[in-house]
Design a protein around this motif. Structure first.
Motif: not given
Length: 307
Positions: A109-124
């Motif tokens: 899901g994070l590898n897909a082209r979604i908004k806030w992808r970089t931020t979500l990687r840090g959150v997880y």
């Protein structure tokens, strides 16, 4: 004139002394030596001492006698030890499967082209850097107070009591905490693997009419099989050594129903006067972890070539 010429000649003949330098090999040894010494003193020496004490009846202090293989033979007939191994294998198997399924799904899901992808990687990744004991006490409060209160308000009977007070459900709380904390590291590894998959393959598969599941089974998973192997081996090894999670949630209870091997070694060796006996247990546990890791690694590597 003569004095000036003599001074000039002296300056000409004076050459700067070359700076002393070490060869690359010597520099390598000088840099590695401190780490090697520290590793030997704080890791190798204690391991050797543990193996030595495993052949004694030492309580951890005072005098002791050599008992040979008696400690090792007693382990295989000790019901508490056998239960700890069974419980540890249960936690490790369930948590390893669960964390890899969840981590792989989130990574896709994070590898897909979604908004806030970089931020979500840090959150997880945040759970991986938090202290397990602190997080464990927070989960303990949630399982023992917040969820039961919510269950009573909603009229859900099975949720009205704490999972941690029942021997049949306490292990679920440990698995939930372990998976929540460990998923972050697995997600990062899967993300690194997914970024190595060429997007052209997905475009070609989409043109051929392949759906999402078909693309995952024929493209994604075969291409990240090596990363899957790494995660599976590291997850199993880590969950077999589960300790902090149990200390924070149940302390091994109710009774000894959630006592892992690592917790049993700690309790018996440092609190129960069974230092020599639990040293033998730790040696056996070390052999078990190494054996399972090697077998798992070889099996998954063979599977990589057949995918």
């Amino acid at each position: 004139m003569t004095t000036t010429s003599t001074a000039t000649a002296a300056q000409t003949h004076e050459q700067p002394r070359p700076k002393r330098s070490f060869s690359p090999r010597t520099s390598f040894y000088l840099m590695v030596a401190p780490a090697l010494v520290l590793f030997f003193v704080f890791h190798t020496v204690p391991v050797i001492q543990g193996v030595f004490y495993s052949f004694t009846d030492s309580p951890g202090y005072g005098t002791f006698d050599f008992v040979g293989l008696r400690n090792y033979l007693a382990l295989f007939t000790d019901a508490r030890v056998l239960h700890a191994y069974g419980f540890t294998f249960l936690i490790a198997a369930v948590a390893t499967v669960a964390v890899n399924i969840i981590a792989l799904g989130i990574a896709i899901g994070l590898n897909a082209r979604i908004k806030w992808r970089t931020t979500l990687r840090g959150v997880y990744f945040v759970p991986n850097i938090l202290a397990i004991l602190i997080v464990g006490y927070i989960f303990n409060y949630l399982f023992s107070n917040s969820l039961p209160a919510l269950g009573e308000k909603l009229g859900i009977e099975w949720l009205s009591t704490s999972l941690l007070t029942d021997a049949s459900t306490a292990w679920l709380g440990i698995v939930i905490l372990a998976v929540w904390q460990s998923a972050a590291f697995n997600i990062i590894i899967y993300l690194a693997g997914l970024q190595t998959v060429p997007t052209d393959l997905y475009e070609a598969a989409a043109i051929d009419g392949a759906g999402a599941w078909r693309q995952f089974r024929s493209i994604t998973f075969p291409m990240i099989a090596g990363f899957f192997t790494i995660n599976m081996v590291l997850s199993l090894k880590g969950f077999l050594q589960v300790f902090d999670h149990i200390v924070a949630l149940t302390g091994g209870g109710p009774g000894t129903s959630t006592e892992s091997v690592a917790l049993l070694i700690y309790k018996g060796g440092f609190q129960g006067g069974e230092y020599g006996y639990q040293s033998a247990n730790s040696v056996i546990f070390f052999i078990v972890i190494v054996t399972l890791s090697i077998l798992q690694l070889r099996f998954l590597q063979k599977r990589e070539t057949s995918v």
